[in-house]
Design a protein around this motif. Sequence first.
Motif, mmCIF file in Angstrom:
data_model
loop_
_atom_site.group_PDB
_atom_site.id
_atom_site.type_symbol
_atom_site.label_atom_id
_atom_site.label_comp_id
_atom_site.label_asym_id
_atom_site.label_seq_id
_atom_site.Cartn_x
_atom_site.Cartn_y
_atom_site.Cartn_z
ATOM 1 N N VAL A 124 0.857 -1.184 0.000
ATOM 2 C CA VAL A 124 0.000 0.000 0.000
ATOM 3 C C VAL A 124 0.894 1.235 0.000
ATOM 4 C CG1 VAL A 124 -1.913 -1.138 1.191
ATOM 5 C CG2 VAL A 124 -0.125 0.020 2.511
ATOM 6 N N GLN A 125 0.317 2.371 -0.360
ATOM 7 C CA GLN A 125 1.083 3.621 -0.284
ATOM 8 C C GLN A 125 1.353 3.981 1.166
ATOM 9 O OE1 GLN A 125 -0.602 6.942 -2.342
ATOM 10 N NE2 GLN A 125 0.598 6.523 -4.172
ATOM 11 N N ALA A 126 2.551 4.516 1.404
ATOM 12 C CA ALA A 126 2.938 4.860 2.770
ATOM 13 C C ALA A 126 1.991 5.889 3.374
ATOM 14 C CB ALA A 126 4.372 5.377 2.779
ATOM 15 N N ARG A 127 1.529 6.845 2.572
ATOM 16 C CA ARG A 127 0.660 7.891 3.104
ATOM 17 C C ARG A 127 -0.684 7.338 3.587
ATOM 18 N NH1 ARG A 127 0.036 12.374 0.334
ATOM 19 N NH2 ARG A 127 1.893 12.150 -0.964
ATOM 20 N N SER A 128 -1.091 6.196 3.042
ATOM 21 C CA SER A 128 -2.378 5.627 3.460
ATOM 22 C C SER A 128 -2.319 5.068 4.875
ATOM 23 C CB SER A 128 -2.794 4.522 2.489
ATOM 24 O OG SER A 128 -1.916 3.404 2.586
ATOM 25 N N LEU A 129 -1.120 4.829 5.398
ATOM 26 C CA LEU A 129 -0.959 4.315 6.763
ATOM 27 C C LEU A 129 -0.753 5.425 7.779
ATOM 28 C CD1 LEU A 129 1.423 1.299 6.030
ATOM 29 C CD2 LEU A 129 -1.070 1.284 6.182
ATOM 30 N N MET A 130 -0.715 6.677 7.303
ATOM 31 C CA MET A 130 -0.439 7.805 8.196
ATOM 32 C C MET A 130 -1.720 8.392 8.756
ATOM 33 S SD MET A 130 2.460 9.776 5.929
ATOM 34 C CE MET A 130 3.898 8.925 5.310
ATOM 35 N N GLU A 131 -1.556 9.144 9.818
ATOM 36 C CA GLU A 131 -2.670 9.887 10.395
ATOM 37 C C GLU A 131 -2.910 11.155 9.573
ATOM 38 O OE1 GLU A 131 -1.616 10.670 14.418
ATOM 39 O OE2 GLU A 131 -1.395 8.554 14.954
ATOM 40 N N ASP A 132 -4.041 11.793 9.815
ATOM 41 C CA ASP A 132 -4.392 12.999 9.065
ATOM 42 C C ASP A 132 -3.354 14.106 9.281
ATOM 43 O OD1 ASP A 132 -6.633 11.862 8.004
ATOM 44 O OD2 ASP A 132 -7.986 12.637 9.564
ATOM 45 N N ARG A 133 -2.906 14.283 10.522
ATOM 46 C CA ARG A 133 -1.934 15.337 10.790
ATOM 47 C C ARG A 133 -0.609 15.057 10.070
ATOM 48 N NH1 ARG A 133 0.756 14.683 16.800
ATOM 49 N NH2 ARG A 133 1.206 12.432 16.683
ATOM 50 N N PHE A 136 5.781 3.589 11.438
ATOM 51 C CA PHE A 136 6.493 4.858 11.327
ATOM 52 C C PHE A 136 7.155 5.220 12.655
ATOM 53 C CE2 PHE A 136 3.177 5.239 8.050
ATOM 54 C CZ PHE A 136 3.999 5.382 6.954
ATOM 55 N N ILE A 137 8.355 5.762 12.565
ATOM 56 C CA ILE A 137 9.117 6.160 13.743
ATOM 57 C C ILE A 137 8.840 7.634 14.001
ATOM 58 C CG2 ILE A 137 11.438 6.394 14.726
ATOM 59 C CD1 ILE A 137 12.281 4.036 12.978
ATOM 60 N N ARG A 138 8.459 7.941 15.231
ATOM 61 C CA ARG A 138 8.043 9.295 15.562
ATOM 62 C C ARG A 138 8.953 9.908 16.621
ATOM 63 N NH1 ARG A 138 2.957 10.401 13.682
ATOM 64 N NH2 ARG A 138 1.852 8.612 12.777
ATOM 65 N N ASP A 139 8.959 11.237 16.629
ATOM 66 C CA ASP A 139 9.686 11.962 17.664
ATOM 67 C C ASP A 139 8.966 11.791 18.999
ATOM 68 O OD1 ASP A 139 11.738 14.085 18.439
ATOM 69 O OD2 ASP A 139 9.863 15.057 19.026
ATOM 70 N N ARG A 140 9.720 11.494 20.067
ATOM 71 C CA ARG A 140 9.113 11.194 21.362
ATOM 72 C C ARG A 140 8.382 12.387 21.960
ATOM 73 N NH1 ARG A 140 13.666 7.534 24.580
ATOM 74 N NH2 ARG A 140 13.670 5.759 23.108
ATOM 75 N N GLU A 141 8.908 13.572 21.758
ATOM 76 C CA GLU A 141 8.307 14.750 22.391
ATOM 77 C C GLU A 141 7.102 15.267 21.617
ATOM 78 O OE1 GLU A 141 11.270 17.698 23.033
ATOM 79 O OE2 GLU A 141 12.472 16.461 24.377
ATOM 80 N N SER A 142 7.279 15.449 20.305
ATOM 81 C CA SER A 142 6.207 16.049 19.502
ATOM 82 C C SER A 142 5.246 15.026 18.921
ATOM 83 C CB SER A 142 6.807 16.880 18.366
ATOM 84 O OG SER A 142 7.514 16.041 17.458
ATOM 85 N N GLY A 143 5.688 13.776 18.772
ATOM 86 C CA GLY A 143 4.852 12.763 18.157
ATOM 87 C C GLY A 143 4.792 12.850 16.647
ATOM 88 N N LEU A 173 3.260 16.402 4.998
ATOM 89 C CA LEU A 173 4.120 15.629 4.097
ATOM 90 C C LEU A 173 4.935 16.505 3.157
ATOM 91 C CD1 LEU A 173 2.097 12.438 3.092
ATOM 92 C CD2 LEU A 173 4.079 12.652 4.594
ATOM 93 N N TRP A 174 4.498 17.746 2.947
ATOM 94 C CA TRP A 174 5.256 18.648 2.063
ATOM 95 C C TRP A 174 6.646 18.928 2.623
ATOM 96 C CZ3 TRP A 174 6.932 23.211 4.188
ATOM 97 C CH2 TRP A 174 6.316 23.608 5.378
ATOM 98 N N ARG A 175 6.839 18.674 3.919
ATOM 99 C CA ARG A 175 8.134 18.948 4.541
ATOM 100 C C ARG A 175 9.164 17.844 4.278
ATOM 101 N NH1 ARG A 175 6.715 20.143 10.766
ATOM 102 N NH2 ARG A 175 8.987 20.112 10.851
ATOM 103 N N TYR A 176 8.692 16.642 3.910
ATOM 104 C CA TYR A 176 9.566 15.472 3.924
ATOM 105 C C TYR A 176 9.963 15.010 2.521
ATOM 106 C CZ TYR A 176 8.010 15.033 8.788
ATOM 107 O OH TYR A 176 7.713 15.271 10.105
ATOM 108 N N GLU A 177 11.243 14.717 2.376
ATOM 109 C CA GLU A 177 11.729 13.994 1.206
ATOM 110 C C GLU A 177 11.559 12.492 1.432
ATOM 111 O OE1 GLU A 177 13.377 13.760 -2.622
ATOM 112 O OE2 GLU A 177 12.921 15.568 -1.467
#
Length: 249
Positions: free
Chosen positions: A185-194, A229-236, A199-203
């Motif tokens: 599946v596309q990676a974006r389909s597994l992401m949350e709305d936020r 997906f690996i997330r930042d502990r503080e900001s999520g 996503l425009w920020r990420y290469e």
Amino acid sequence: MAAGAPAPARGAIHAAKRWMGRHETTLLIANAAVLGFLFFLHLIDPAAVPLSANLVNVTAIALVGFLFFTIAWKGLVPAAICALGVVLLHNAIILPYYPPGEGAFSQLLPNERSGVRSPEEAAGVAVTMHFLLGIGMVALSMVIAHAPKLLFARNRPEEKESVWSKYPIWYDNVKLVGRYSEPMVQARSLMEDRDRYLLWRYEYVLASIYGTPHLVRPDGLVPEKSTEFIRDRESGLLMGMGRYDSYFV
């Protein structure tokens, strides 16, 4: 035809740079030998060893010219620093063969409190200072040209490329996924709305696929159940390589 150096000249320059790149160690040894010979010329007393001023001048120009051309090809900054250094070295070596006249250094000696009693002594101090400063600048240019990491601060932040270079890039590896018989599946389909809003920020985003961290394109294909997906502990927020220099987590 485009403006600039003729093609044969450009080819000769590129060939010279390739040769210097293959023989950097040899050039460093040669530069050390040249600096040693310049130091020997600096120590020679013209009164004790009568040498021709023209001979010393030509020899000094040849030696400092060799130093300059073996360093200048590494970039503009080492070339500029080396140019100043070799001028000081040449002047320090050749000035003793042209003794000052009666009025030389008169403005540098306003009174006896200066500590210098004659123009000859003032010239000697100037020659020594020029030589030491020239050696220091040439040495600095060699460090910048061949070992710039020596000048970096110990806690200097890593460059963006080096931070993410330890992670492999996921190239929609269908063969690997097929071995596990798992749908893609596309990676974006597994992401949350936020996540999709940012996503425009990420290469690439950082994701664990079958237990191994990978850099994944946001629109790339990943295994549906084995991707986390690996997330930042503080900001999520998602972690990954930024598309723009000022925007990455």
